[in-house]
Design a protein around this motif. Structure first.
Motif, PDB file in Angstrom:
ATOM      1  N   PRO A 189       0.805  -1.232   0.000  1.00 50.75           N
ATOM      2  CA  PRO A 189       0.000   0.000   0.000  1.00 50.75           C
ATOM      3  C   PRO A 189       0.832   1.273   0.000  1.00 50.75           C
ATOM      4  CG  PRO A 189      -0.964  -1.606   1.487  1.00 50.75           C
ATOM      5  CD  PRO A 189       0.359  -2.175   1.049  1.00 50.75           C
ATOM      6  N   ALA A 190       1.967   1.282   0.715  1.00 48.03           N
ATOM      7  CA  ALA A 190       2.791   2.492   0.749  1.00 48.03           C
ATOM      8  C   ALA A 190       3.342   2.826  -0.635  1.00 48.03           C
ATOM      9  CB  ALA A 190       3.943   2.305   1.745  1.00 48.03           C
ATOM     10  N   ARG A 191       3.770   1.799  -1.363  1.00 52.74           N
ATOM     11  CA  ARG A 191       4.277   2.016  -2.706  1.00 52.74           C
ATOM     12  C   ARG A 191       3.170   2.501  -3.632  1.00 52.74           C
ATOM     13  NH1 ARG A 191       8.570   3.469  -5.853  1.00 52.74           N
ATOM     14  NH2 ARG A 191       8.483   2.433  -7.878  1.00 52.74           N
ATOM     15  N   ILE A 192       1.984   1.944  -3.475  1.00 56.24           N
ATOM     16  CA  ILE A 192       0.847   2.394  -4.279  1.00 56.24           C
ATOM     17  C   ILE A 192       0.607   3.883  -4.063  1.00 56.24           C
ATOM     18  CG2 ILE A 192      -1.674   2.259  -4.500  1.00 56.24           C
ATOM     19  CD1 ILE A 192      -1.460  -0.738  -4.044  1.00 56.24           C
ATOM     20  N   THR A 193       0.667   4.324  -2.806  1.00 59.19           N
ATOM     21  CA  THR A 193       0.441   5.738  -2.486  1.00 59.19           C
ATOM     22  C   THR A 193       1.482   6.626  -3.161  1.00 59.19           C
ATOM     23  OG1 THR A 193      -0.572   5.168  -0.360  1.00 59.19           O
ATOM     24  CG2 THR A 193       0.277   7.407  -0.614  1.00 59.19           C
ATOM     25  N   THR A 194       2.744   6.199  -3.112  1.00 60.67           N
ATOM     26  CA  THR A 194       3.824   6.982  -3.723  1.00 60.67           C
ATOM     27  C   THR A 194       3.638   7.120  -5.233  1.00 60.67           C
ATOM     28  OG1 THR A 194       5.404   6.294  -2.028  1.00 60.67           O
ATOM     29  CG2 THR A 194       6.315   7.070  -4.120  1.00 60.67           C
ATOM     30  N   VAL A 195       3.362   6.010  -5.884  1.00 57.84           N
ATOM     31  CA  VAL A 195       3.225   6.028  -7.341  1.00 57.84           C
ATOM     32  C   VAL A 195       1.948   6.756  -7.758  1.00 57.84           C
ATOM     33  CG1 VAL A 195       2.974   4.589  -9.403  1.00 57.84           C
ATOM     34  CG2 VAL A 195       4.622   3.956  -7.636  1.00 57.84           C
ATOM     35  N   LYS A 196       0.891   6.586  -6.988  1.00 55.69           N
ATOM     36  CA  LYS A 196      -0.359   7.284  -7.308  1.00 55.69           C
ATOM     37  C   LYS A 196      -0.157   8.794  -7.276  1.00 55.69           C
ATOM     38  CE  LYS A 196      -5.167   7.854  -5.857  1.00 55.69           C
ATOM     39  NZ  LYS A 196      -6.173   7.538  -4.807  1.00 55.69           N
ATOM     40  N   PHE A 208      -0.192   4.216 -18.146  1.00 53.93           N
ATOM     41  CA  PHE A 208       0.567   3.752 -16.990  1.00 53.93           C
ATOM     42  C   PHE A 208       0.305   2.272 -16.764  1.00 53.93           C
ATOM     43  CE2 PHE A 208       0.650   2.660 -12.424  1.00 53.93           C
ATOM     44  CZ  PHE A 208       2.032   2.705 -12.251  1.00 53.93           C
ATOM     45  N   MET A 209       1.382   1.505 -16.616  1.00 56.50           N
ATOM     46  CA  MET A 209       1.255   0.069 -16.392  1.00 56.50           C
ATOM     47  C   MET A 209       1.928  -0.321 -15.074  1.00 56.50           C
ATOM     48  SD  MET A 209       2.415  -3.143 -18.805  1.00 56.50           S
ATOM     49  CE  MET A 209       4.170  -2.732 -18.789  1.00 56.50           C
ATOM     50  N   PRO A 210       1.182  -0.869 -14.122  1.00 56.77           N
ATOM     51  CA  PRO A 210       1.802  -1.396 -12.902  1.00 56.77           C
ATOM     52  C   PRO A 210       2.596  -2.669 -13.201  1.00 56.77           C
ATOM     53  CG  PRO A 210      -0.573  -1.022 -12.628  1.00 56.77           C
ATOM     54  CD  PRO A 210      -0.278  -0.958 -14.084  1.00 56.77           C
ATOM     55  N   LYS A 225      -6.994  -4.539  -6.532  1.00 60.53           N
ATOM     56  CA  LYS A 225      -6.905  -3.244  -5.855  1.00 60.53           C
ATOM     57  C   LYS A 225      -6.184  -2.226  -6.730  1.00 60.53           C
ATOM     58  CE  LYS A 225      -5.189  -1.043  -1.627  1.00 60.53           C
ATOM     59  NZ  LYS A 225      -4.512  -1.257  -0.311  1.00 60.53           N
ATOM     60  N   VAL A 226      -5.075  -2.644  -7.318  1.00 59.96           N
ATOM     61  CA  VAL A 226      -4.310  -1.774  -8.213  1.00 59.96           C
ATOM     62  C   VAL A 226      -5.154  -1.346  -9.408  1.00 59.96           C
ATOM     63  CG1 VAL A 226      -2.390  -1.791  -9.859  1.00 59.96           C
ATOM     64  CG2 VAL A 226      -2.044  -2.621  -7.518  1.00 59.96           C
ATOM     65  N   SER A 227      -5.906  -2.280  -9.945  1.00 61.79           N
ATOM     66  CA  SER A 227      -6.767  -1.978 -11.087  1.00 61.79           C
ATOM     67  C   SER A 227      -7.801  -0.915 -10.732  1.00 61.79           C
ATOM     68  CB  SER A 227      -7.465  -3.255 -11.563  1.00 61.79           C
ATOM     69  OG  SER A 227      -8.369  -2.986 -12.611  1.00 61.79           O
ATOM     70  N   GLY A 228      -8.361  -1.021  -9.537  1.00 64.36           N
ATOM     71  CA  GLY A 228      -9.358  -0.035  -9.118  1.00 64.36           C
ATOM     72  C   GLY A 228      -8.785   1.348  -8.929  1.00 64.36           C
ATOM     73  N   ILE A 229      -7.516   1.431  -8.530  1.00 59.37           N
ATOM     74  CA  ILE A 229      -6.890   2.722  -8.262  1.00 59.37           C
ATOM     75  C   ILE A 229      -6.369   3.385  -9.531  1.00 59.37           C
ATOM     76  CG2 ILE A 229      -4.910   3.823  -7.129  1.00 59.37           C
ATOM     77  CD1 ILE A 229      -5.257   1.733  -4.876  1.00 59.37           C
ATOM     78  N   PHE A 230      -5.731   2.598 -10.413  1.00 58.88           N
ATOM     79  CA  PHE A 230      -5.040   3.175 -11.573  1.00 58.88           C
ATOM     80  C   PHE A 230      -5.784   2.995 -12.894  1.00 58.88           C
ATOM     81  CE2 PHE A 230      -1.644   2.386  -8.486  1.00 58.88           C
ATOM     82  CZ  PHE A 230      -0.978   3.604  -8.501  1.00 58.88           C
TER      83      PHE A 230
END
Length: 353
Positions: A189-196, A208-210, A225-230
């Motif tokens: 989750p912390a990495r997701i926050t940084t990249v978001k 953008f591709m995770p 979860k990543v799909s829903g955010i990005f």
């Protein structure tokens, strides 16, 4: 009756207009349509050429990350070229995989300690043969200009995540941001926050591709979860393999039925990697089912076919010709408007099952 004939005439005119518009589309636009609409193209496996695509049949034909390699990949029919980006001493984005110049050019030393003018005196070298080419180190702008409207370009960022803003700015200046795919690793989750936050600062209009690796992520829930955010159009899956591990027979946790279902719900591509890593076992990113198995062992079905059957609709490879030829001959590629459908399956497709 008159209304019916008018409707038919209108339909014919509309079809003619639509056909003309389609014929005027650039190759990149046709590829982008398939990239952005994964669910409509589940029967087509796209091919991404690793480091621009320098190899055929285990022989290095071009310098890696070179414009010559890009031209070769475009001629083969690849949809994406992947290139690596670093920064010169004076802050210019340049296309180079290693932090040092020694392996891929006739110069020595660190990339970041040379100005762009100094880097332009370096010539790319064809690895394996040692042949020095006439091609200098490319800037990101030069590489983007070479690919514009012809093929999608996947940037492997060798810098910090905030540097992506400058790379996208170059693409926007050239009017081709939508043809650029940038990617970053996500593992918690912390990495997701940084990249978001970084993606939000850049804005929209690019791809953008995770990247998700199975050493940190073990199921499809994280990808959902990543799909829903990005809302990505593709997610790159890394299937690590220890040196003593046998060939995967399932695809691992990231190529599960649930992951395929998640990809369909999110309308995104599953991206698999079959390219080699120096000093690592063959197929290190593909559960042992990499390009070596396809080409050296003459078992392309156990490589490209295996990953396609487990949901991959984009395969990044060092062997774009081998992948395209086998996938096309075996019904995994839908021809583009200017392509002919292959007639038969190539030889050497034995199975290890």
């Amino acid at each position: 009756m008159r209304t019916t004939w008018l409707n038919l005439l209108l339909s014919a005119v509309l079809a003619l207009f639509t056909g003309s518009a389609s014929a005027d589309e650039t190759r990149a636009r046709q590829i982008l349509d398939r990239f952005e609409h994964a669910n409509q193209w589940r029967d087509h496996v796209m091919v991404a050429a690793h480091r621009a695509g320098s190899m055929q049949a285990r022989k290095t034909l071009y310098a890696e990350n070179s414009i010559a390699a890009v031209e070769g990949s475009i001629a083969l029919g690849a949809e994406i070229v992947e290139v690596d980006v670093r920064r010169s001493k004076d802050g210019q984005f340049v296309v180079m995989h290693d932090s040092w110049l020694d392996r891929t050019t006739n110069c020595k030393g660190e990339v970041v300690k040379r100005t762009l003018a100094e880097l332009k005196t370096c010539r790319l070298v064809i690895e394996g043969t040692g042949a020095v080419t006439d091609e200098p180190v490319s800037t990101l702008r030069e590489m983007l200009m070479a690919t514009k409207d012809r093929i999608l370009i996947n940037i492997d960022n060798k810098l910090d995540v905030d540097s992506l803003a400058g790379m996208i700015a170059v693409a926007r200046d050239l009017g081709m941001a939508e043809q650029v795919i940038v990617k970053e690793n996500l593992w918690n989750p912390a990495r997701i926050t940084t990249v978001k936050a970084a993606m939000g600062a850049i804005g929209s209009g690019f791809q953008f591709m995770p990247i998700i690796a199975d050493d940190a992520v073990r199921d499809a829930g994280f990808a959902e979860k990543v799909s829903g955010i990005f809302s990505p159009r593709a997610v790159e899956m890394i299937n690590w393999r220890a040196g003593s591990e046998t060939l995967t027979d399932t695809g691992g946790p990231l190529f599960s039925p649930r992951m395929r279902a998640a990809a369909i719900r999110g309308d995104w591509h599953i991206w698999a990697n079959t390219y080699a890593i120096v000093n690592k076992p063959g197929g290190f990113l593909a559960g042992g089912r990499g390009d070596e198995l396809a080409v050296l062992a003459s078992l392309p079905r156990e490589t490209y076919g295996f990953w396609a059957e487990r949901g991959a609709t984009i395969i990044q490879t060092d062997e774009p010709k081998a992948a395209i030829d086998w996938l096309a001959a075996n019904g995994y590629r839908v021809p583009y408007p200017d392509e002919a459908r292959p007639a038969a399956e190539p030889a050497n497709t034995a199975s290890i099952n």
